[in-house]
Design an enzyme around this catalytic site. Sequence first.
Site, PDB file in Angstrom:
ATOM      1  N   SER A 165       0.980  -1.244   0.080  1.00 23.02           N
ATOM      2  CA  SER A 165       0.013  -0.028   0.045  1.00 23.02           C
ATOM      3  C   SER A 165       0.755   1.284   0.129  1.00 23.02           C
ATOM      4  O   SER A 165       0.402   2.306  -0.258  1.00 23.02           O
ATOM      5  CB  SER A 165      -0.981   0.030   1.236  1.00 23.02           C
ATOM      6  OG  SER A 165      -0.102   0.057   2.584  1.00 23.02           O
ATOM      7  N   LYS A 206       0.376   3.995   6.600  1.00 23.92           N
ATOM      8  CA  LYS A 206       0.089   5.079   5.993  1.00 23.92           C
ATOM      9  C   LYS A 206       0.241   6.544   5.866  1.00 23.92           C
ATOM     10  O   LYS A 206       1.031   6.841   6.876  1.00 23.92           O
ATOM     11  CB  LYS A 206      -1.841   5.148   5.835  1.00 23.92           C
ATOM     12  CG  LYS A 206      -2.425   3.961   5.890  1.00 23.92           C
ATOM     13  CD  LYS A 206      -2.434   3.148   4.784  1.00 23.92           C
ATOM     14  CE  LYS A 206      -3.189   1.874   4.771  1.00 23.92           C
ATOM     15  NZ  LYS A 206      -3.272   1.066   3.380  1.00 23.92           N
TER      16      LYS A 206
END
Length: 295
Positions: free
Chosen positions: A46, A120
């Site tokens: 990600s 993230k």
Amino acid sequence: MAKGQRRRLKPVKLWKELPILFGVALLLALVIKTFFAQAYFIPSQSMQHTIEPGDRVLVNKLTPWFGWTPQRGQIVVFKDPGGWLDPSEIKKDNAFVGGVKKVFSWIGLLPEGNEQDLIKRVVGVPGDVVQCKGVGQPVTVNGVPLDEHSYLYRGVDGQLDDPSQTPFGPITVLPHTVFVLGDHRSDSGDSRVHLQEASQGLVPYSDMQGHAFVRIWPLTRFSGLGTPSTFSLKNPAQAAQSAATVPPLMWGFTLAVPLRAGLQRRRRRGGGLLPDPAGVTNRLRRRLGTERPLG
């Protein structure tokens, strides 16, 4: 013992010294891991290409103890806020291997590989309004478009990922939460995916483990993980708002200090705001030796 003689120190046997050294090393490792920094192993895609699967990053765990709050552009590690991870995709070792890994990770001898944690990039902080109008459109924060070319994922053909494959927002970030996105937008289950949930896709501060500040493995990719410059941009309304929210007392001190210093200098020189002409004339005459006697 005869006078002048010194007692010889007996060497400590290695087998007696090792347990002490190991205990001290273990204690230091626990302190560092708990309060200062912890290595994390990254299994997902990600955050490509900023962080590749298999990379190790070092996460600063000291700053949260001093009131740290996540900032725009920082890469953060956080616990699953609930429902972000699919339990069926979590790889499990057998009991023995899992136990060994858990112990070694707990004392800091292995990087944290807990697949209940996520990594993230922070895009929005409390009060920010985050939005993207769809494919080909930039992500905006408080109306300012982000220039994400430096860190968004590029495919093997060199094609840059869209900032978002679907429109979202505007979403206002709630107090004590952040809005996060992965750098590999087409392969990231981030805040966008969870907007319809009760949390609105926002990650609370209480789930934060810290922010990743350096990539330490592999050595060929050793590099700091700084904040992209695009996150320092402000629109004119924000700048005016920032100035307006400064407490009046601070403005008063800002203006009063130089004013007070100026008054003090003038008083030392002449006793008032403006020099006394008579005083200047008398001082000049004294220096020249032509001072008139008092009448």
